[in-house]
Design a protein around this motif. Structure first.
Motif, PDB file in Angstrom:
ATOM      1  N   ASN A 120       9.817   1.673  14.883  1.00 41.14           N
ATOM      2  CA  ASN A 120       8.820   2.723  14.646  1.00 41.14           C
ATOM      3  C   ASN A 120       8.652   2.901  13.141  1.00 41.14           C
ATOM      4  O   ASN A 120       9.648   3.028  12.405  1.00 41.14           O
ATOM      5  N   ARG A 121       7.411   2.947  12.702  1.00 40.66           N
ATOM      6  CA  ARG A 121       7.158   3.041  11.256  1.00 40.66           C
ATOM      7  C   ARG A 121       6.016   4.006  10.970  1.00 40.66           C
ATOM      8  O   ARG A 121       4.942   3.917  11.574  1.00 40.66           O
ATOM      9  N   HIS A 122       6.266   4.967  10.057  1.00 38.26           N
ATOM     10  CA  HIS A 122       5.235   5.859   9.521  1.00 38.26           C
ATOM     11  C   HIS A 122       5.025   5.484   8.060  1.00 38.26           C
ATOM     12  O   HIS A 122       5.992   5.389   7.298  1.00 38.26           O
ATOM     13  N   ASN A 123       3.778   5.316   7.685  1.00 35.92           N
ATOM     14  CA  ASN A 123       3.490   4.845   6.320  1.00 35.92           C
ATOM     15  C   ASN A 123       2.477   5.759   5.644  1.00 35.92           C
ATOM     16  O   ASN A 123       1.400   6.041   6.197  1.00 35.92           O
ATOM     17  N   LEU A 124       2.829   6.250   4.467  1.00 39.67           N
ATOM     18  CA  LEU A 124       1.920   7.010   3.614  1.00 39.67           C
ATOM     19  C   LEU A 124       1.635   6.194   2.366  1.00 39.67           C
ATOM     20  O   LEU A 124       2.559   5.638   1.761  1.00 39.67           O
ATOM     21  N   GLN A 125       0.376   6.125   1.990  1.00 37.08           N
ATOM     22  CA  GLN A 125       0.025   5.333   0.807  1.00 37.08           C
ATOM     23  C   GLN A 125      -1.069   6.029   0.020  1.00 37.08           C
ATOM     24  O   GLN A 125      -2.039   6.536   0.580  1.00 37.08           O
ATOM     25  N   SER A 126      -0.868   6.013  -1.301  1.00 36.93           N
ATOM     26  CA  SER A 126      -1.853   6.586  -2.216  1.00 36.93           C
ATOM     27  C   SER A 126      -2.267   5.504  -3.203  1.00 36.93           C
ATOM     28  O   SER A 126      -1.425   4.914  -3.883  1.00 36.93           O
ATOM     29  N   ASP A 127      -3.579   5.207  -3.265  1.00 36.47           N
ATOM     30  CA  ASP A 127      -4.124   4.215  -4.186  1.00 36.47           C
ATOM     31  C   ASP A 127      -4.966   4.929  -5.237  1.00 36.47           C
ATOM     32  O   ASP A 127      -5.917   5.661  -4.897  1.00 36.47           O
ATOM     33  N   LEU A 128      -4.611   4.710  -6.493  1.00 40.19           N
ATOM     34  CA  LEU A 128      -5.355   5.310  -7.605  1.00 40.19           C
ATOM     35  C   LEU A 128      -6.004   4.191  -8.409  1.00 40.19           C
ATOM     36  O   LEU A 128      -5.329   3.260  -8.851  1.00 40.19           O
ATOM     37  N   GLU A 129      -7.302   4.308  -8.620  1.00 37.10           N
ATOM     38  CA  GLU A 129      -8.042   3.291  -9.362  1.00 37.10           C
ATOM     39  C   GLU A 129      -8.834   3.960 -10.484  1.00 37.10           C
ATOM     40  O   GLU A 129      -9.515   4.976 -10.272  1.00 37.10           O
ATOM     41  N   TRP A 130      -8.743   3.361 -11.679  1.00 37.83           N
ATOM     42  CA  TRP A 130      -9.437   3.908 -12.848  1.00 37.83           C
ATOM     43  C   TRP A 130     -10.198   2.774 -13.521  1.00 37.83           C
ATOM     44  O   TRP A 130      -9.632   1.709 -13.807  1.00 37.83           O
ATOM     45  N   ILE A 131     -11.475   2.999 -13.791  1.00 36.75           N
ATOM     46  CA  ILE A 131     -12.330   2.011 -14.448  1.00 36.75           C
ATOM     47  C   ILE A 131     -12.791   2.575 -15.777  1.00 36.75           C
ATOM     48  O   ILE A 131     -13.384   3.660 -15.837  1.00 36.75           O
ATOM     49  N   LYS A 132     -12.507   1.840 -16.854  1.00 34.53           N
ATOM     50  CA  LYS A 132     -12.868   2.287 -18.192  1.00 34.53           C
ATOM     51  C   LYS A 132     -13.227   1.076 -19.045  1.00 34.53           C
ATOM     52  O   LYS A 132     -12.411   0.168 -19.225  1.00 34.53           O
ATOM     53  N   ASP A 133     -14.466   1.057 -19.559  1.00 37.63           N
ATOM     54  CA  ASP A 133     -14.919  -0.036 -20.435  1.00 37.63           C
ATOM     55  C   ASP A 133     -14.650  -1.399 -19.807  1.00 37.63           C
ATOM     56  O   ASP A 133     -14.138  -2.328 -20.452  1.00 37.63           O
ATOM     57  N   LEU A 185      -5.195  -0.287 -11.294  1.00 32.51           N
ATOM     58  CA  LEU A 185      -4.983   0.072  -9.900  1.00 32.51           C
ATOM     59  C   LEU A 185      -3.491   0.286  -9.658  1.00 32.51           C
ATOM     60  O   LEU A 185      -2.672  -0.592  -9.939  1.00 32.51           O
ATOM     61  N   LEU A 186      -3.143   1.462  -9.150  1.00 34.87           N
ATOM     62  CA  LEU A 186      -1.762   1.812  -8.851  1.00 34.87           C
ATOM     63  C   LEU A 186      -1.650   2.125  -7.364  1.00 34.87           C
ATOM     64  O   LEU A 186      -2.341   3.013  -6.860  1.00 34.87           O
ATOM     65  N   ARG A 187      -0.787   1.378  -6.678  1.00 36.65           N
ATOM     66  CA  ARG A 187      -0.551   1.605  -5.257  1.00 36.65           C
ATOM     67  C   ARG A 187       0.850   2.164  -5.074  1.00 36.65           C
ATOM     68  O   ARG A 187       1.818   1.607  -5.590  1.00 36.65           O
ATOM     69  N   LEU A 188       0.932   3.265  -4.295  1.00 32.79           N
ATOM     70  CA  LEU A 188       2.204   3.952  -4.093  1.00 32.79           C
ATOM     71  C   LEU A 188       2.449   4.122  -2.586  1.00 32.79           C
ATOM     72  O   LEU A 188       2.200   5.186  -2.015  1.00 32.79           O
ATOM     73  N   PRO A 189       2.955   3.081  -1.918  1.00 35.13           N
ATOM     74  CA  PRO A 189       3.246   3.199  -0.481  1.00 35.13           C
ATOM     75  C   PRO A 189       4.669   3.709  -0.233  1.00 35.13           C
ATOM     76  O   PRO A 189       5.622   3.292  -0.884  1.00 35.13           O
ATOM     77  N   LEU A 190       4.772   4.599   0.700  1.00 36.71           N
ATOM     78  CA  LEU A 190       6.061   5.167   1.094  1.00 36.71           C
ATOM     79  C   LEU A 190       6.148   5.099   2.617  1.00 36.71           C
ATOM     80  O   LEU A 190       5.272   5.636   3.311  1.00 36.71           O
ATOM     81  N   PHE A 248      10.146   2.536  -0.622  1.00 38.72           N
ATOM     82  CA  PHE A 248       9.106   2.793  -1.621  1.00 38.72           C
ATOM     83  C   PHE A 248       8.804   1.464  -2.325  1.00 38.72           C
ATOM     84  O   PHE A 248       9.688   0.872  -2.953  1.00 38.72           O
ATOM     85  N   THR A 249       7.569   0.967  -2.192  1.00 31.96           N
ATOM     86  CA  THR A 249       7.210  -0.361  -2.709  1.00 31.96           C
ATOM     87  C   THR A 249       5.953  -0.273  -3.565  1.00 31.96           C
ATOM     88  O   THR A 249       4.870  -0.665  -3.129  1.00 31.96           O
ATOM     89  N   PRO A 250       6.052   0.219  -4.795  1.00 36.07           N
ATOM     90  CA  PRO A 250       4.864   0.382  -5.637  1.00 36.07           C
ATOM     91  C   PRO A 250       4.373  -0.960  -6.190  1.00 36.07           C
ATOM     92  O   PRO A 250       5.114  -1.940  -6.279  1.00 36.07           O
ATOM     93  N   SER A 251       3.119  -0.960  -6.596  1.00 40.11           N
ATOM     94  CA  SER A 251       2.531  -2.117  -7.278  1.00 40.11           C
ATOM     95  C   SER A 251       1.518  -1.627  -8.294  1.00 40.11           C
ATOM     96  O   SER A 251       0.920  -0.548  -8.148  1.00 40.11           O
ATOM     97  N   PHE A 252       1.321  -2.442  -9.336  1.00 35.65           N
ATOM     98  CA  PHE A 252       0.402  -2.092 -10.426  1.00 35.65           C
ATOM     99  C   PHE A 252      -0.428  -3.323 -10.770  1.00 35.65           C
ATOM    100  O   PHE A 252       0.108  -4.438 -10.887  1.00 35.65           O
ATOM    101  N   THR A 253      -1.732  -3.120 -10.939  1.00 36.52           N
ATOM    102  CA  THR A 253      -2.651  -4.217 -11.263  1.00 36.52           C
ATOM    103  C   THR A 253      -3.538  -3.812 -12.425  1.00 36.52           C
ATOM    104  O   THR A 253      -4.048  -2.678 -12.463  1.00 36.52           O
ATOM    105  N   LEU A 271       7.007  -4.389  -6.348  1.00 37.78           N
ATOM    106  CA  LEU A 271       8.363  -4.274  -5.822  1.00 37.78           C
ATOM    107  C   LEU A 271       8.269  -4.355  -4.308  1.00 37.78           C
ATOM    108  O   LEU A 271       7.601  -3.534  -3.675  1.00 37.78           O
ATOM    109  N   SER A 272       8.918  -5.350  -3.732  1.00 38.22           N
ATOM    110  CA  SER A 272       8.936  -5.496  -2.280  1.00 38.22           C
ATOM    111  C   SER A 272      10.353  -5.240  -1.771  1.00 38.22           C
ATOM    112  O   SER A 272      11.331  -5.636  -2.400  1.00 38.22           O
TER     113      SER A 272
END
Length: 913
Positions: A573-586, A591-596, A618-623, A636-637
């Motif tokens: 059984n798995r419950h997953n919460l994820q927040s993706d933040l994306e910022w575009i400038k010039d 892109l920051l992904r924060l899955p828990l 907690f397996t975050p990623s940054f692009t 981080l996996s």
């Protein structure tokens, strides 16, 4: 009166042209005509593109007869002209193209001012195109533009590449600058994997590139486009074009207009020496709303590639196991012109019968400093039957996107093998022992054990899956909400009959064992997910919640062997919460992904007590994506261990390999850093890329190996280790060496450095950790010379593999490859193809290995009109092909020689319709 009409129309024509260009108010308009060189008559529907000094297409248009377009009676006259907008003054190249005419590249310089005023209209006058000339059954053509670049889109002109008669799509793809084709149909463009292959912008066999590559004839292709395509529901979010850089890369094969709304197909029949045969067929019909495709093949040469068109760099890729291959399929795509809804369904089925034959020699290194040699031989056959159905229904509405997916897959595999495996003390370099003679008394000082076995097994697997997605714009907030759900069921049945005979010089350690086992298994899965997306001017935030449930059941029933029989089941059984933040400038994208995730896992095995685990992962990623072609990534996996590894049990089902569980295993982690750069330019058809990657593991699961020197039996136990790492570098560059595209250069280089840990010993009291550092390097260089009737490819490459462990044991080898491939078009529609490759090897120990061998394939073909062709092929003329592969791991070095097809000749007849 006619003059007044012309003046009035020209004013109307100018205003309409400006509106059609959709340019800015300060655009400069280039005006002129395209005419035939000899008659000076204007040409209608000619394509004109303006290309800047960086090789980008800034604007494009076509010549139009405006009298005809607006219904004006010209009294027999025509007004065929063009008007093209460019953003600024400066240097441009006008590329003019028209069927049955030679391409024209016309450089111009648009001045900033004319007559002391800012330039708004620049006249280029008449641009003359020359018709293709037919001479003595041979067509003389000027060099065509290979590649155009428009932003992130690359357009390859299929006519610029010379292919042999009857070539399929894979041969065209292999020649595209910056593109490489890997085994299994994987396509890379500038080092990046292509996620899907489309035909005329539409899905084809559920994105299975291998079907198109191996069946679609290359002569039907007009151009190949490579671009980024967002998800089909992305229109609801109104994504900006700068955001496309994180969308997956697709390859879109555009067919010639001649093959729209008509049947396109071919049938090929081939027969050869040694009872070889090869039959294939392909047919496709497409229109604006419906496309139907079917294909089939039947052969016993085990390879879908023509033997004279290899583009591989290793002898393993050239070689083919003796295989009977049967496969067929059909694909249908229907689209509504009114609602843009579409339905796609594909069916594939086949059978493969592979003859297995291999010989292996290995050197095993133990952490206590000792070493052993291994010999192995396997013969037999492997039979597989498969069937697959994929279906999709997509309904894109103005504010709602709906999708349904279905899958049905069946596979049956039967394997019958006879194997022999011998473990010996390290042999002096002067002694070579044939594996068939290891039981001879003269080799008694060296032999530890020799195992002979017969293995007959069968598996049947059935998989069904359903999925649905609904994405809509919230009427309250205007943001998008996505609901996604899927369910699947897997049912497997397996049986195995094993008979083994272990021989040692100590009679008490000898063993004869026979097992008959049945292994049924079932898996159920259910998943659901909801996304809520908020878009601001420069920010995008997506919040997701998902739940998944997985149930697995597996049994093993062995008559008269209660110890190794079991019934196993697991729930996840798995419950997953994820927040993706994306910022575009010039034009930079962050892109920051924060899955828990919160997981509960429960497992039961009748041989042990129940196990239950709870995990918080907690397996975050940054692009980071830059506008300069740079891409940076961190991830981080975390991978929890398999529940079946945690049981404190001992499994002795395999006579030569005992397995023990480890209840103390921890979840493994891996940190990955990646930096990538890629770019391309129309000038000289240039493409280049570079990628570096570093990954390091923590609590990675490896297997400890305890060797019983009396019986040769290994006892394997999973164990956590930290500190293993991998560093890699890949780079490639391709370009044309002259303006006429007669000379083409492509190169690639790669290097890998890897550290691996191992625990291989003969005593539990001396379970010392060992480590091995391996280095792998490759470099390939190809030079292509193209003329209208001749193409020659020269290639050279080198690959090295070496490894050193902490006991100072060093092993390594080098492979060199040099080759020349020739395609020559003769008068009267004859064509000659020759592919000669020389392989040089060093560092091999396996008996019978040729350290210098050659592979020569050749063919001659003749076309009779546009529909019929014959081709005579010769495969491995020098009869020197053998398949060798070399593997370096933390604890052993292995060389393997596999059975390959012998020399044969084949005559093929192809009918094109």
């Amino acid at each position: 009166m006619k003059t007044l009409i012309l003046l009035t129309f020209f004013a109307l024509y100018s205003s309409i042209s400006i509106a059609q260009q959709k340019g800015k108010t300060d655009s400069i308009y280039i005006h002129g005509r395209v005419v035939e060189k000899l008659s000076q008559r204007p040409i209608e529907d000619a394509s004109i593109m303006a290309i800047n000094t960086q090789g980008d297409i800034v604007s494009s248009t076509k010549t139009v007869d405006y009298y005809k377009l607006y219904g004006i009676d010209g009294g027999g006259d025509v007004l065929i002209e063009f008007s093209l907008a460019v953003p600024n003054f400066g240097n441009y190249t006008l590329l003019v193209q028209k069927d049955k005419f030679l391409d024209l590249s016309y450089p111009i310089t648009v001045p900033e001012k004319q007559y002391r005023k800012r330039t708004t209209l620049y006249e280029v006058g008449d641009l003359s195109l020359e018709r293709v000339i037919e001479l003595s059954e041979a067509t003389v053509k000027a060099s065509k533009v290979m590649m155009l670049v428009k932003g992130d889109t690359i357009i390859y002109n299929a006519d610029a590449f010379q292919l042999s008669n009857g070539s399929l799509l894979d041969k065209l793809i292999e020649q595209l600058p910056g593109v490489s084709l890997k085994n299994g149909g994987q396509i890379l463009v500038n080092g990046e994997f292509v996620s899907s292959l489309l035909i005329d912008g539409k899905d084809f066999f559920n994105g299975d590139a291998a079907v198109a590559l191996r069946n679609l004839p290359a002569y039907a292709v007009n151009k190949v486009k490579v671009y980024r395509r967002g998800a089909e529901d992305s229109y609801l979010t109104m994504k900006d074009t700068t955001d496309r850089r994180q969308d997956p890369l697709v390859m879109d094969v555009r067919l010639r207009k001649d093959y729209h709304s008509r049947w396109l197909g071919n049938i090929s029949l081939g027969g050869g020496t040694h009872s070889r045969y090869n039959l294939r067929g392909f047919a496709m019909h497409s229109s604006d709303i419906l496309r139907f495709t079917t294909y089939g093949r039947l052969n016993n040469v085990g390879d879908t590639r023509r033997p004279t068109e290899g583009d591989t760099w290793s002898i393993e890729d050239f070689s083919t196991s003796p295989t009977i291959d049967k496969e067929g399929g059909a694909d249908i795509y229907w689209q509504s012109l009114r609602s843009k809804a579409y339905i796609t369904a594909s069916l594939k089925g086949g059978q493969q019968i592979e003859t297995i034959g291999s010989g292996t020699m290995s050197h095993h290194y133990l952490t206590d400093g000792t070493s052993y040699d291994g010999l192995e031989k396997t013969i037999g056959d492997n039979r597989s039957h498969s069937f697959e159905y994929n279906g999709r229904f997509v309904l894109p509405l103005r504010k709602v996107f709906i999708e349904f997916k279905s899958l049905l897959e069946y596979q049956k595999t039967e394997q019958n093998t006879t194997s022999q495996s011998a473990l010996l003390k390290t042999l002096p370099s002067a002694i070579t022992i044939p594996i068939d003679s290891v039981r001879s008394p003269i080799y008694a000082p060296y032999l530890i054990s020799d195992s002979q076995s017969k293995d007959a097994g069968m598996t049947k697997n059935l998989t069904t899956a359903l999925g649905g997605l609904v994405k809509f714009v919230s009427p309250l907030t205007g943001n998008t909400i996505t609901l996604d759900t899927d369910a699947s069921f897997y049912d497997g049945k397996a049986s195995n009959h094993y008979r083994g005979d272990r021989f040692t010089w100590n009679v008490s350690d000898r063993m004869i064992k026979e097992n008959r086992a049945s292994l049924p298994s079932q898996t159920y899965s259910l998943g659901t997910k909801i996304d809520y997306e908020i878009s601001l001017k420069a920010f995008r935030w997506k919040l997701s919640y998902g739940y998944s449930y997985l149930y697995t059941k597996q049994d093993r029933d062995i008559p008269f062997d209660i110890i190794n029989s079991y019934s196993y089941n697991a729930r996840h059984n798995r419950h997953n919460l994820q927040s993706d933040l994306e910022w575009i400038k010039d034009s930079h994208i962050l892109l920051l992904r924060l899955p828990l995730s919160f997981e509960k896992r429960t497992a039961n095995d009748t041989r042990a007590t129940q196990i239950q685990k709870h995990y918080t992962l907690f397996t975050p990623s940054f692009t980071w994506l830059s506008p300069f072609g740079l891409y940076a990534y961190y991830n981080l996996s975390v991978d929890p261990q398999k529940m079946s590894q945690l049981f404190d049990i001992t499994d002795t089902y395999n006579m030569q390999q005992i397995y023990k569980g480890n209840p103390h295993l921890k979840p493994s982690q891996q940190h990955t850093f990646e930096l990538n750069y890629s770019s391309k330019a129309k000038k000289s058809a240039q493409a280049w890329h570079a990628n570096t990657r570093y990954s390091i593991g923590h609590n990675e699961v490896v297997y400890t190996s305890l060797l019983n020197t009396a019986t040769g039996v290994y006892t394997l136990t999973p164990k956590n280790v930290s500190g293993n790492y991998l560093v890699s570098l890949d780079a490639g560059y391709s370009r044309s060496l002259d303006t006429q595209n007669h000379w083409m250069l492509s190169s690639e280089v790669g290097a890998w450095i890897q550290r691996q840990s191992y625990f291989t010993t003969t005593s539990l009291t001396n379970m010392e950790r060992g480590s091995s550092n391996s280095e792998n390097f490759k470099a390939n260089l190809r030079l292509t010379w193209r003329l209208p009737q001749l193409q020659i490819n020269l290639k050279t490459g080198v690959q090295t593999l070496s490894a050193t462990n902490n006991r100072a044991n060093h092993y390594g080898g080098t492979d060199w490859v040099n080759g020349i491939l020739l395609n020559y078009n003769l008068p009267y529609d004859f064509q000659i193809n020759s592919d000669f490759t020389l392989f040089l090897r060093s560092g091999y120990s396996l008996a019978g290995i040729r350290h210098c061998s050659s592979l020569w394939n050749a063919s001659i073909s003749k076309s009779f009109g546009k529909h019929l062709g014959f081709r005579l092929e010769a495969y491995d003329l020098l009869h020197q092909l053998n398949s060798i592969e070399r593997i370096a791991t933390a604890s052993y070095w292995q060389e393997k020689n596999k059975l390959t097809l012998p020399k044969y000749f084949m005559l093929n007849a192809t009918w094109i319709f």
